[in-house]
Write a protein that holds these residues in place. Sequence first.
Motif, short mmCIF file in Angstrom:
data_model
loop_
_atom_site.label_atom_id
_atom_site.label_comp_id
_atom_site.label_asym_id
_atom_site.label_seq_id
_atom_site.Cartn_x
_atom_site.Cartn_y
_atom_site.Cartn_z
N GLY A 1 31.42 25.33 1.55
CA GLY A 1 32.47 24.99 1.43
C GLY A 1 33.41 26.33 1.31
N VAL A 2 34.54 26.20 0.54
CA VAL A 2 35.66 27.12 0.47
C VAL A 2 35.83 27.44 -1.06
CG1 VAL A 2 37.12 26.66 2.68
CG2 VAL A 2 37.39 25.50 0.33
N ARG A 3 36.45 28.42 -1.49
CA ARG A 3 36.46 29.20 -2.60
C ARG A 3 36.59 28.32 -3.92
NH1 ARG A 3 41.36 33.11 -4.69
NH2 ARG A 3 39.94 34.40 -6.39
N TYR A 4 37.64 27.75 -3.86
CA TYR A 4 37.96 26.88 -5.23
C TYR A 4 37.47 25.44 -5.06
CZ TYR A 4 40.70 30.32 -7.40
OH TYR A 4 41.67 31.40 -7.88
N TYR A 5 37.02 24.84 -3.99
CA TYR A 5 36.75 23.55 -3.80
C TYR A 5 35.41 23.42 -3.53
CZ TYR A 5 41.11 21.66 -2.88
OH TYR A 5 42.71 20.92 -3.17
N MET A 6 34.31 24.45 -3.78
CA MET A 6 32.96 24.49 -3.84
C MET A 6 32.59 25.54 -4.78
SD MET A 6 30.81 22.57 -2.88
CE MET A 6 31.72 21.66 -1.76
N GLN B 1 36.38 24.41 -10.33
CA GLN B 1 37.57 25.23 -10.59
C GLN B 1 38.62 24.92 -9.45
OE1 GLN B 1 37.19 29.68 -10.23
NE2 GLN B 1 38.73 30.34 -11.60
N ARG B 2 39.19 23.66 -9.73
CA ARG B 2 39.88 23.09 -8.81
C ARG B 2 41.42 23.91 -8.64
NH1 ARG B 2 38.18 18.64 -5.81
NH2 ARG B 2 35.97 18.78 -6.14
N PRO B 3 41.96 24.14 -7.47
CA PRO B 3 43.30 24.80 -7.54
C PRO B 3 44.48 24.09 -7.93
CG PRO B 3 42.70 23.98 -5.41
CD PRO B 3 41.29 23.92 -6.23
N ASN B 4 45.27 24.65 -8.81
CA ASN B 4 46.54 23.80 -9.32
C ASN B 4 47.85 24.59 -9.50
OD1 ASN B 4 45.90 25.62 -10.97
ND2 ASN B 4 45.28 24.35 -12.94
N LEU B 5 47.90 25.37 -8.50
CA LEU B 5 48.98 26.43 -8.07
C LEU B 5 48.86 27.66 -9.24
CD1 LEU B 5 52.12 23.90 -7.64
CD2 LEU B 5 50.70 25.03 -6.07
N LYS B 6 48.11 27.44 -10.11
CA LYS B 6 47.91 28.73 -11.01
C LYS B 6 47.06 29.93 -10.26
CE LYS B 6 47.97 26.16 -15.53
NZ LYS B 6 47.31 25.85 -16.50
N TYR B 7 47.45 31.05 -10.55
CA TYR B 7 46.80 32.27 -9.85
C TYR B 7 45.13 32.11 -10.22
CZ TYR B 7 45.73 36.83 -8.30
OH TYR B 7 45.06 37.93 -7.71
N LYS B 8 44.84 31.80 -11.37
CA LYS B 8 43.39 31.74 -11.77
C LYS B 8 43.36 30.41 -12.41
CE LYS B 8 41.65 36.50 -11.61
NZ LYS B 8 41.43 37.67 -12.26
N PRO B 9 43.01 29.26 -11.60
CA PRO B 9 42.67 28.07 -12.45
C PRO B 9 41.55 28.21 -13.46
CG PRO B 9 42.70 27.84 -10.22
CD PRO B 9 42.72 29.23 -10.16
N THR B 10 41.54 27.47 -14.59
CA THR B 10 40.45 27.60 -15.57
C THR B 10 39.35 26.93 -15.16
OG1 THR B 10 42.10 27.90 -17.31
CG2 THR B 10 40.03 27.16 -17.95
#
Length: 601
Positions: free
Chosen positions: A230-235, A276-285
């Motif tokens: 997968g890709v960075r934040y979704y996997m 660590q799902r994307p949420n428009l923050k630069y680094k999601p928690t």
Amino acid sequence: CAQAPSSPSAKMAAYVYTSLKLHIDPEKFYVEALDSNELMIIDRVSYEITLVENKGQIPPSAITRTIFGIMGVVRLLASPYLIVITKVSKIGDIEHHPIWRVEDTQVIPYTRSIDHLNLQQKQANHDYLRMIEEVLRLNGYYFSSTYDLTHTQQRLNNTSAEFLTFPLYERADQRFVWNGHLLREFTSQPELHRFILPVLHGYIAVRRCTINQRPFKLIIISRRCCFRAGVRYYMRGADFEGHTANYVETEQIMDYEGNRGSFVQTRGSVPLHWSQRPNLKYKPTPIISTALKQQDGFQRHFDSQIVLYGRQINVNLLDQKGFENKLVRAYEDAVSKSTTGNIRIESFDFHRECRALQWHRLSLLMDRLAEDQASMGYYLCRSDGSVARLQDAVFRTNCIDCLDRTNVVQSMLARRSLQSQLQDVGVLSLGERIEDKADFEFIYKNTWADNADALAKQYAGTGALKTDYTRTGRRTILGLLKDGYNSAIRYMKNNFYDGFRQDSIDLFVGNYIVDEAECINKPCPLQQPRSVRYTVLPFFLLIALSMCFICLLIPAADWSLQLLYVLFWGMASITTLAVVYYNGTEFVDKPKLTQAKAKRE
């Protein structure tokens, strides 16, 4: 030493046709092997595949094109689609076996028309086709018709002579066969084995080098795992079976006058259940799951890794402050609770130790790992076929993405192993250092930096960060500026494009199977309605920003009234932007296919 089959007949049994002609007829595909009399016929109506002797069955009216292999078949709504390799480039030889990189492919439908689909199906089929083409456009697909790229030198040496006579797809390590799902139409018929081409995804480089007037080859093979792809934040993290995100096995091979040395490392996401799902923050928690049994997936992961590689030295480069620290604590806690004694973790806060461009402090980590590296050794096979050394452990390196920091450390560990190997075979004298050989250092550093860029583009969408250090041995201002640019591009892609990329990979590797009844009596996951806020708020933000700029640029007779307008539209813009940011998860591009599959099951 171990790759070459023991007899000419064994060698013939293992190779795959790559010199092919594809003849396209309205009713059938004819795949002609130019170096034999075998002809594979694919019926475009019944989907039946047969292997026959070529006796002139190809219609003269058929459209003919040269192809270099078959990636496989994917079934979409309109029909199955045949994926063929139409352009390749040779990157070098390993043990006299040519290695090829896929440069272009073509996706050909079985059906000649999609008029049998309704409008919704046509749109969905178009989107599914775009997904397949998206994955095929990724750089980094490699194959060999005679060499097993999916296994390390040491694994091949540990196999029997009979194993080397098996067809390539049968003996390939399925973790690294990226077109395994696409080949299912063919693997059910063993007689087609010479048309079944395993394709590896990752990075391969073959470099000719010289030190002390002694020529040798430096080879790097990075094998990207297709499980939990997968890709960075979704996997992120591990699944229930112990597969981890962004798992890559990297093997560095040295070949000097028939003496071959190999050093293997792995990388992979922290093997816990976390996201660590994307949420428009630069680094999601990062969020560590409390509902799932962490130790089970962790133990399954390392049980399989120990069987494959032996003792595990886990080099953990995560920050020990901030949001990454809770992953560090959870990881170390899982290691301490492990039921096996073959796991060790070495945590090193890369960013804190190397802050303010103090990259020389990486020597602290290398010193702490020196004893482990000396103990694990490396694989070395002499020119007479005798095995002089074996590698009995592996460094498993990770950071948050397993990209930038990870590649820097892996390149340093690999250099130290290569130093010992070159001394072992007589290229370097005792006391000589690779770092003092400027011409070779240039090749070595750039090859590892190219490896970093390739793996980063495949996972994060841009080239790697910190490659200026890998290429030059020092951090530069230009490198920092390039990292800033790549970070901005990553932010845009990860938030607004990666849902589509994740769906594309899931469809390609078989995590999602298209149902022919979609858009008829079953819903299509691609046609999910979005929240009204998804459309209204960005539109209002655009209007507010436009009005703010118009009020600033167009002078008014009453400056106080103009100021009031600017403040009003400025506050409207800021308020709307704050609402969008607060509800960030609704505005990012989310994957749709795996969620639909989970609901269906």
